[in-house]
Design an enzyme around this catalytic site. Structure first.
Site, PDB file in Angstrom:
ATOM      1  CG  ASP A  32     -42.271 -22.297 -54.778  1.00  0.00           C
ATOM      2  OD1 ASP A  32     -42.759 -21.303 -54.924  1.00  0.00           O
ATOM      3  OD2 ASP A  32     -43.409 -22.747 -54.260  1.00  0.00           O
ATOM      4  CD  GLU A  82     -19.843  -7.790 -43.394  1.00  0.00           C
ATOM      5  OE1 GLU A  82     -18.737  -8.231 -44.127  1.00  0.00           O
ATOM      6  OE2 GLU A  82     -20.856  -7.446 -42.945  1.00  0.00           O
ATOM      7  CB  CYS A 114     -23.557  -7.187 -39.777  1.00  0.00           C
ATOM      8  SG  CYS A 114     -23.775  -7.768 -41.550  1.00  0.00           S
ATOM      9  CB  THR A 155     -29.231 -12.966 -48.118  1.00  0.00           C
ATOM     10  OG1 THR A 155     -28.076 -14.363 -48.219  1.00  0.00           O
ATOM     11  CG2 THR A 155     -30.603 -14.709 -47.945  1.00  0.00           C
ATOM     12  CG  HIS A 236     -28.076  -7.988 -38.202  1.00  0.00           C
ATOM     13  ND1 HIS A 236     -27.452  -7.357 -39.542  1.00  0.00           N
ATOM     14  CD2 HIS A 236     -27.521  -9.096 -39.302  1.00  0.00           C
ATOM     15  CE1 HIS A 236     -27.155  -8.110 -40.628  1.00  0.00           C
ATOM     16  NE2 HIS A 236     -26.801  -8.946 -40.355  1.00  0.00           N
ATOM     17  CE  LYS A 245     -34.654 -19.900 -39.956  1.00  0.00           C
ATOM     18  NZ  LYS A 245     -34.961 -21.295 -40.202  1.00  0.00           N
ATOM     19  CG  ASN A 279     -26.874  -8.881 -44.963  1.00  0.00           C
ATOM     20  OD1 ASN A 279     -27.168  -7.748 -44.423  1.00  0.00           O
ATOM     21  ND2 ASN A 279     -26.700  -9.359 -44.686  1.00  0.00           N
TER      22      ASN A 279
HETATM   23  P1  HMG Z   1     -30.913 -22.337 -48.578  1.00  0.00           P
HETATM   24  O1  HMG Z   1     -30.105 -23.997 -48.391  1.00  0.00           O
HETATM   25  O2  HMG Z   1     -30.868 -21.775 -50.463  1.00  0.00           O
HETATM   26  O3  HMG Z   1     -32.340 -22.179 -48.010  1.00  0.00           O
HETATM   27  O4  HMG Z   1     -30.199 -20.971 -47.585  1.00  0.00           O
HETATM   28  P2  HMG Z   1     -33.072 -23.721 -46.897  1.00  0.00           P
HETATM   29  O5  HMG Z   1     -33.311 -24.575 -48.088  1.00  0.00           O
HETATM   30  O6  HMG Z   1     -32.701 -23.624 -45.356  1.00  0.00           O
HETATM   31  O7  HMG Z   1     -34.224 -22.817 -47.349  1.00  0.00           O
HETATM   32  C1  HMG Z   1     -34.791 -21.586 -46.692  1.00  0.00           C
HETATM   33  C2  HMG Z   1     -36.331 -21.557 -45.697  1.00  0.00           C
HETATM   34  O8  HMG Z   1     -37.665 -22.155 -46.325  1.00  0.00           O
HETATM   35  C3  HMG Z   1     -36.424 -23.271 -45.356  1.00  0.00           C
HETATM   36  O9  HMG Z   1     -37.108 -22.179 -44.048  1.00  0.00           O
HETATM   37  C4  HMG Z   1     -37.749 -23.538 -45.923  1.00  0.00           C
HETATM   38  O10 HMG Z   1     -38.572 -24.969 -45.678  1.00  0.00           O
HETATM   39  C5  HMG Z   1     -38.652 -22.380 -46.972  1.00  0.00           C
HETATM   40  P3  HMG Z   1     -36.919 -22.848 -42.427  1.00  0.00           P
HETATM   41  O11 HMG Z   1     -36.219 -24.233 -42.191  1.00  0.00           O
HETATM   42  O12 HMG Z   1     -35.247 -22.383 -42.058  1.00  0.00           O
HETATM   43  O13 HMG Z   1     -37.898 -22.170 -41.676  1.00  0.00           O
HETATM   44  N1  HMG Z   1     -38.663 -23.032 -47.482  1.00  0.00           N
HETATM   45  C6  HMG Z   1     -39.802 -22.419 -48.330  1.00  0.00           C
HETATM   46  N2  HMG Z   1     -41.000 -21.954 -47.542  1.00  0.00           N
HETATM   47  C7  HMG Z   1     -42.019 -21.971 -48.026  1.00  0.00           C
HETATM   48  N3  HMG Z   1     -42.000 -22.387 -49.504  1.00  0.00           N
HETATM   49  C8  HMG Z   1     -40.750 -23.335 -50.336  1.00  0.00           C
HETATM   50  C9  HMG Z   1     -39.886 -23.377 -49.540  1.00  0.00           C
HETATM   51  N4  HMG Z   1     -38.674 -23.934 -49.860  1.00  0.00           N
HETATM   52  C10 HMG Z   1     -37.816 -23.841 -49.091  1.00  0.00           C
HETATM   53  N5  HMG Z   1     -41.351 -23.495 -51.694  1.00  0.00           N
HETATM   54  C11 HMG Z   1     -29.266 -19.756 -45.837  1.00  0.00           C
HETATM   55  C12 HMG Z   1     -30.747 -20.306 -46.712  1.00  0.00           C
HETATM   56  C13 HMG Z   1     -29.830 -18.567 -44.690  1.00  0.00           C
HETATM   57  C14 HMG Z   1     -28.332 -20.546 -45.664  1.00  0.00           C
HETATM   58  C15 HMG Z   1     -28.630 -18.430 -47.050  1.00  0.00           C
HETATM   59  O14 HMG Z   1     -29.117 -18.032 -48.098  1.00  0.00           O
HETATM   60  C16 HMG Z   1     -27.922 -18.089 -46.624  1.00  0.00           C
HETATM   61  O15 HMG Z   1     -26.426 -19.045 -46.475  1.00  0.00           O
HETATM   62  N6  HMG Z   1     -27.385 -16.539 -46.505  1.00  0.00           N
HETATM   63  C17 HMG Z   1     -26.645 -15.876 -46.283  1.00  0.00           C
HETATM   64  C18 HMG Z   1     -25.650 -16.458 -44.813  1.00  0.00           C
HETATM   65  C19 HMG Z   1     -27.050 -15.469 -43.949  1.00  0.00           C
HETATM   66  O16 HMG Z   1     -27.678 -14.844 -44.720  1.00  0.00           O
HETATM   67  N7  HMG Z   1     -26.852 -16.000 -42.600  1.00  0.00           N
HETATM   68  C20 HMG Z   1     -27.577 -15.355 -41.527  1.00  0.00           C
HETATM   69  C21 HMG Z   1     -26.409 -15.627 -39.705  1.00  0.00           C
HETATM   70  S1  HMG Z   1     -25.158 -14.689 -39.909  1.00  0.00           S
HETATM   71  C22 HMG Z   1     -25.387 -13.059 -40.351  1.00  0.00           C
HETATM   72  O17 HMG Z   1     -26.976 -12.428 -40.361  1.00  0.00           O
HETATM   73  C23 HMG Z   1     -24.531 -12.002 -40.412  1.00  0.00           C
HETATM   74  C24 HMG Z   1     -24.251 -11.665 -41.778  1.00  0.00           C
HETATM   75  O18 HMG Z   1     -25.724 -10.510 -42.012  1.00  0.00           O
HETATM   76  C25 HMG Z   1     -23.137 -10.795 -42.334  1.00  0.00           C
HETATM   77  C26 HMG Z   1     -22.224 -10.123 -41.656  1.00  0.00           C
HETATM   78  O19 HMG Z   1     -22.485  -9.947 -39.999  1.00  0.00           O
HETATM   79  O20 HMG Z   1     -21.551  -9.239 -42.287  1.00  0.00           O
HETATM   80  C27 HMG Z   1     -25.031 -12.948 -42.753  1.00  0.00           C
END
Ligand code: HMG
Length: 390
Positions: A32, A82, A114, A155, A236, A245, A279
């Protein structure tokens, strides 16, 4: 001797030629689209053309600063990334001739996921405190890349933010207090042999929130402001919902009411560009600042909180105050145009670009013209990257 205030004197942003719509990605992944629009807070992501990389977007971000201020007082160039293109040579040296940087400057690349851009900003402030006549060009530039068909894929993104850091800054005066938190965590990393990052998504979200709270505690311990004093919070943003969050977590941890209206008021204007760019790793926090300045009403003399997080991990909570007249120094039209002039990318070409690999045989490889942006990677020859400007 009193030290003059130090901070951001000029600020400029650039992104890539292409944008991929999250609706296309949702369709192909069979999810979705609201998962992306509402769940992670992303609408489109910037994608680099075959002839773009972190050097070309960094040059595009820095060029307007050089055009406005010249290079005379720039004695240091700190480039944070990075997504480096060379294990030894600083990417800042590849862009050196493209934007006419001076030979009488030190040029260094910084890395800590980051967080690197914030390291650059703080190191720059230290150099200027030692000699206020000098200026430091800090560039944060990254292309975020995860494996196809993984949770990280929506992302991805790309952008560069260039900042001229100086004494008596025109835009933002950095405040001296800073809160730090570092811990060895495997939440996100990229071994040298990989082009895409590895990530433990849920661990990374929790690690980010914990690090925010710890850095805040350290900021207060070192004499920082009260939480209620800030006019806005720049986080960030690996995806914009992460700022929501993290701010909710911070407010709740300090006993504040964390209703949606309060959180939105604190972060709303910081997320506009990130929502469509995705990102941009080191640049993401500073793109949040660019977005805030381009979208919020007058914030003169208002304190702004900055929360920098780099996986692995290092976090820093610091603050700054917007200077009288800062509006006159913004580049709002150019920033909006960087986003709106991106070319919509088809899904098949997106996959091709994602899977393309840099030639490693040392022969001459011309790279066909694809980007319409001011700088491009024209060829790879003898293992050397050859750039050109338009
Ligand atoms: P996921 O498992 O695909 O997603 O990964 P999910 O199932 O957790 O769903 C995400 C949200 O969408 C949830 O909301 C769902 O409820 C919602 P939450 O519970 O989080 O509030 N959702 C919906 N909402 C509305 N309508 C719908 C629907 N379906 C689901 N139909 C994850 C999510 C972020 C884990 C993934 O994208 C990921 O692994 N991303 C990469 C890692 C990342 O960005 N981490 C962030 C923190 S680390 C950081 O910031 C450092 C970084 O920038 C790197 C660096 O430092 O160099 C990453």
């Amino acid at each position: 001797m009193t030290t003059p205030p130090v901070g951001i004197h000029d600020l400029s942003f650039a992104t890539t030629h292409y944008a991929l719509d999250h609706a296309l990605l949702a369709d192909r992944l069979g999810v979705d689209p609201n998962k992306f629009y509402l769940g992670i807070g992303q609408e489109t992501m910037s994608v680099a053309a075959a002839d773009e990389d972190i050097v070309t977007i960094a040059a595009a971000a820095a060029q307007p600063i050089i055009d406005r201020h010249g290079v005379d007082h720039i004695r240091t160039v700190l480039l944070a990334t990075e997504s480096g293109v060379d294990q030894s040579k600083s990417a800042g040296l590849y862009l050196h001739p493209l934007i006419g940087l001076p030979n009488t400057a030190r040029v260094v690349e910084l890395k800590q996921a980051c967080y690197g851009g914030t390291a650059g900003l703080q190191f720059a402030a230290g150099l200027i405190a030692r000699d206020p006549s000098q200026r430091v060009l800090v560039i944060a530039t990254d292309i975020a890349k995860y494996e196809l068909d993984t949770p990280g894929e929506p992302t991805q993104g790309a952008a560069a933010v260039a900042m001229l850091v100086s004494a008596n800054p025109a835009i933002l005066r950095l405040e001296p207090h800073s809160g730090l938190y570092s811990a060895d965590i495997m939440d996100f990393w990229r071994p040298n042999y990989r082009t895409a990052a590895l990530v433990d998504g849920k661990t990374s979200v929790n690690a980010y929130q914990k690090a925010t709270q710890e850095a805040w505690t350290d900021y207060r311990r070192h004499g920082g402001r009260d939480l209620g004093e800030f006019a806005a919070f720049c986080y960030h943003q690996p995806f914009t919902r992460m700022a929501f969050k993290a701010h909710r977590h911070l407010l709740e941890s300090q006993g504040f009411t964390a209703d949606t209206a309060a959180i939105d008021a604190a972060i709303r204007h910081t997320t506009s560009y990130n929502r469509t760019v995705g990102n941009s790793y080191t640049a993401s926090l500073y793109l949040g600042l660019v977005s805030l300045l381009d979208h919020a009403d007058d914030l003169t003399d208002q304190p702004i909180a900055f929360i920098s997080y780099g996986s692995g991990s290092v976090a820093e909570f610091f603050s700054g105050t917007l200077q009288p007249g800062y509006h006159d120094h913004l580049r709002t039209d150019a920033n909006r145009s960087a986003v709106t002039t991106r070319v919509p990318l088809g899904y098949d070409r997106y996959r091709e670009l994602h899977e393309a690999r840099t030639p490693t045989d040392g022969r001459y490889h011309a790279i066909p013209e694809e980007t319409t942006r001011p700088f491009r990677l024209a060829a790879i020859s003898g293992h050397k990257r050859i750039y050109e400007s338009r």
